[in-house]
Design a protein around this motif. Sequence first.
Motif, PDB file in Angstrom:
ATOM      1  N   PHE A 102       0.869  -1.093  -0.060  1.00  0.00           N
ATOM      2  CA  PHE A 102      -0.168  -0.034  -0.061  1.00  0.00           C
ATOM      3  C   PHE A 102       0.782   1.325   0.140  1.00  0.00           C
ATOM      4  O   PHE A 102       0.683   2.191  -0.705  1.00  0.00           O
ATOM      5  CB  PHE A 102      -0.915  -0.023   1.152  1.00  0.00           C
ATOM      6  CG  PHE A 102      -1.577   1.453   1.364  1.00  0.00           C
ATOM      7  CD1 PHE A 102      -2.732   1.578   0.589  1.00  0.00           C
ATOM      8  CD2 PHE A 102      -1.385   2.158   2.307  1.00  0.00           C
ATOM      9  CE1 PHE A 102      -3.393   2.820   0.681  1.00  0.00           C
ATOM     10  CE2 PHE A 102      -2.038   3.325   2.625  1.00  0.00           C
ATOM     11  CZ  PHE A 102      -3.117   3.660   1.681  1.00  0.00           C
ATOM     12  N   LEU A 103       1.957   1.225   0.823  1.00  0.00           N
ATOM     13  CA  LEU A 103       2.580   2.390   0.902  1.00  0.00           C
ATOM     14  C   LEU A 103       3.485   2.648  -0.429  1.00  0.00           C
ATOM     15  O   LEU A 103       3.708   3.842  -0.836  1.00  0.00           O
ATOM     16  CB  LEU A 103       3.713   2.316   2.001  1.00  0.00           C
ATOM     17  CG  LEU A 103       2.938   2.430   3.620  1.00  0.00           C
ATOM     18  CD1 LEU A 103       3.933   2.046   4.540  1.00  0.00           C
ATOM     19  CD2 LEU A 103       2.265   3.637   3.530  1.00  0.00           C
ATOM     20  N   GLY A 104       3.884   1.496  -1.111  1.00  0.00           N
ATOM     21  CA  GLY A 104       4.618   1.328  -2.221  1.00  0.00           C
ATOM     22  C   GLY A 104       3.835   2.151  -3.454  1.00  0.00           C
ATOM     23  O   GLY A 104       4.133   2.978  -4.221  1.00  0.00           O
ATOM     24  N   ILE A 105       2.624   1.808  -3.473  1.00  0.00           N
ATOM     25  CA  ILE A 105       1.560   2.392  -4.195  1.00  0.00           C
ATOM     26  C   ILE A 105       1.258   3.813  -4.181  1.00  0.00           C
ATOM     27  O   ILE A 105       1.475   4.845  -5.022  1.00  0.00           O
ATOM     28  CB  ILE A 105       0.103   1.714  -4.381  1.00  0.00           C
ATOM     29  CG1 ILE A 105       0.272   0.147  -4.974  1.00  0.00           C
ATOM     30  CG2 ILE A 105      -0.982   2.563  -5.012  1.00  0.00           C
ATOM     31  CD1 ILE A 105      -0.904  -0.635  -4.649  1.00  0.00           C
ATOM     32  N   LEU A 106       1.314   4.402  -2.945  1.00  0.00           N
ATOM     33  CA  LEU A 106       1.227   5.734  -2.409  1.00  0.00           C
ATOM     34  C   LEU A 106       2.424   6.397  -2.846  1.00  0.00           C
ATOM     35  O   LEU A 106       2.283   7.666  -3.422  1.00  0.00           O
ATOM     36  CB  LEU A 106       0.921   5.634  -1.146  1.00  0.00           C
ATOM     37  CG  LEU A 106       0.768   7.292  -0.406  1.00  0.00           C
ATOM     38  CD1 LEU A 106      -0.336   7.744  -0.946  1.00  0.00           C
ATOM     39  CD2 LEU A 106       0.797   7.147   1.037  1.00  0.00           C
ATOM     40  N   ALA A 107       3.653   5.857  -2.696  1.00  0.00           N
ATOM     41  CA  ALA A 107       4.954   6.645  -3.090  1.00  0.00           C
ATOM     42  C   ALA A 107       4.762   6.708  -4.575  1.00  0.00           C
ATOM     43  O   ALA A 107       5.525   7.541  -5.073  1.00  0.00           O
ATOM     44  CB  ALA A 107       5.920   5.843  -2.426  1.00  0.00           C
ATOM     45  N   TYR A 108       4.461   5.688  -5.298  1.00  0.00           N
ATOM     46  CA  TYR A 108       4.544   5.713  -6.810  1.00  0.00           C
ATOM     47  C   TYR A 108       3.651   6.797  -7.301  1.00  0.00           C
ATOM     48  O   TYR A 108       3.977   7.552  -8.421  1.00  0.00           O
ATOM     49  CB  TYR A 108       4.119   4.213  -7.412  1.00  0.00           C
ATOM     50  CG  TYR A 108       4.116   4.381  -8.915  1.00  0.00           C
ATOM     51  CD1 TYR A 108       5.258   4.315  -9.712  1.00  0.00           C
ATOM     52  CD2 TYR A 108       2.767   4.334  -9.506  1.00  0.00           C
ATOM     53  CE1 TYR A 108       5.340   4.217 -10.695  1.00  0.00           C
ATOM     54  CE2 TYR A 108       2.893   4.238 -10.933  1.00  0.00           C
ATOM     55  CZ  TYR A 108       3.991   4.218 -11.698  1.00  0.00           C
ATOM     56  OH  TYR A 108       4.032   4.177 -12.907  1.00  0.00           O
ATOM     57  N   ARG A 109       2.383   6.900  -6.699  1.00  0.00           N
ATOM     58  CA  ARG A 109       1.395   7.820  -7.437  1.00  0.00           C
ATOM     59  C   ARG A 109       1.441   9.203  -6.867  1.00  0.00           C
ATOM     60  O   ARG A 109       1.279  10.196  -7.411  1.00  0.00           O
ATOM     61  CB  ARG A 109       0.039   7.261  -6.870  1.00  0.00           C
ATOM     62  CG  ARG A 109      -0.459   6.103  -7.329  1.00  0.00           C
ATOM     63  CD  ARG A 109      -0.719   5.891  -8.860  1.00  0.00           C
ATOM     64  NE  ARG A 109      -1.946   6.566  -9.054  1.00  0.00           N
ATOM     65  CZ  ARG A 109      -2.378   6.986 -10.118  1.00  0.00           C
ATOM     66  NH1 ARG A 109      -1.678   6.315 -11.201  1.00  0.00           N
ATOM     67  NH2 ARG A 109      -3.556   7.372 -10.139  1.00  0.00           N
ATOM     68  N   VAL A 110       2.093   9.468  -5.651  1.00  0.00           N
ATOM     69  CA  VAL A 110       2.427  10.875  -5.003  1.00  0.00           C
ATOM     70  C   VAL A 110       4.040  10.967  -4.788  1.00  0.00           C
ATOM     71  O   VAL A 110       4.239  10.878  -3.852  1.00  0.00           O
ATOM     72  CB  VAL A 110       1.670  11.014  -3.831  1.00  0.00           C
ATOM     73  CG1 VAL A 110       1.773  12.585  -3.405  1.00  0.00           C
ATOM     74  CG2 VAL A 110      -0.005  10.532  -3.943  1.00  0.00           C
ATOM     75  N   LEU A 147       7.173  12.941   1.430  1.00  0.00           N
ATOM     76  CA  LEU A 147       6.379  11.568   1.621  1.00  0.00           C
ATOM     77  C   LEU A 147       7.155  10.455   1.558  1.00  0.00           C
ATOM     78  O   LEU A 147       7.064   9.595   2.321  1.00  0.00           O
ATOM     79  CB  LEU A 147       5.071  12.060   0.622  1.00  0.00           C
ATOM     80  CG  LEU A 147       4.180  10.542   0.874  1.00  0.00           C
ATOM     81  CD1 LEU A 147       3.748  10.517   1.992  1.00  0.00           C
ATOM     82  CD2 LEU A 147       3.251  10.847  -0.336  1.00  0.00           C
ATOM     83  N   LEU A 148       8.064  10.488   0.824  1.00  0.00           N
ATOM     84  CA  LEU A 148       9.120   9.479   0.532  1.00  0.00           C
ATOM     85  C   LEU A 148       9.864   9.254   1.674  1.00  0.00           C
ATOM     86  O   LEU A 148       9.948   7.880   2.324  1.00  0.00           O
ATOM     87  CB  LEU A 148       9.995   9.579  -0.556  1.00  0.00           C
ATOM     88  CG  LEU A 148       9.112   9.658  -2.169  1.00  0.00           C
ATOM     89  CD1 LEU A 148      10.029   9.510  -3.136  1.00  0.00           C
ATOM     90  CD2 LEU A 148       8.373   8.227  -2.207  1.00  0.00           C
ATOM     91  N   VAL A 149      10.267  10.080   2.270  1.00  0.00           N
ATOM     92  CA  VAL A 149      11.184  10.097   3.515  1.00  0.00           C
ATOM     93  C   VAL A 149      10.158   9.364   4.796  1.00  0.00           C
ATOM     94  O   VAL A 149      10.378   8.531   5.545  1.00  0.00           O
ATOM     95  CB  VAL A 149      11.625  11.544   4.139  1.00  0.00           C
ATOM     96  CG1 VAL A 149      12.100  11.443   5.542  1.00  0.00           C
ATOM     97  CG2 VAL A 149      12.771  11.867   3.151  1.00  0.00           C
ATOM     98  N   VAL A 150       8.819  10.161   4.844  1.00  0.00           N
ATOM     99  CA  VAL A 150       8.161   9.535   5.923  1.00  0.00           C
ATOM    100  C   VAL A 150       7.647   8.003   5.684  1.00  0.00           C
ATOM    101  O   VAL A 150       7.651   7.493   6.765  1.00  0.00           O
ATOM    102  CB  VAL A 150       6.825  10.459   6.007  1.00  0.00           C
ATOM    103  CG1 VAL A 150       5.583   9.907   6.926  1.00  0.00           C
ATOM    104  CG2 VAL A 150       7.208  11.798   6.266  1.00  0.00           C
ATOM    105  N   LEU A 151       7.391   7.788   4.390  1.00  0.00           N
ATOM    106  CA  LEU A 151       7.110   6.388   4.107  1.00  0.00           C
ATOM    107  C   LEU A 151       8.262   5.708   4.507  1.00  0.00           C
ATOM    108  O   LEU A 151       7.987   4.223   4.906  1.00  0.00           O
ATOM    109  CB  LEU A 151       6.530   6.235   2.779  1.00  0.00           C
ATOM    110  CG  LEU A 151       5.287   6.960   2.301  1.00  0.00           C
ATOM    111  CD1 LEU A 151       4.954   6.601   0.785  1.00  0.00           C
ATOM    112  CD2 LEU A 151       4.215   6.255   3.234  1.00  0.00           C
TER     113      LEU A 151
END
Length: 53
Positions: A16-24, A29-33
């Motif tokens: 889920f977090l990978g999809i979020l990082a890919y789309r946004v 956000l990438l640091v937080v993820l």
Amino acid sequence: MNRILALFAFVILAGFLGILAYRVPSPDLLVVLGLTVLLVAYDFATSSGDNKD
């Protein structure tokens, strides 16, 4: 069995977090993820072992 379920939950969360990082792809956000995945991996490694209680 607990370790398998914890691993399954980790994979689902990471997906889920990978999809979020890919789309946004925002750097903040990438640091937080990344920190989130590291903390979840640490928790998985330390708390899903055999309990000798």
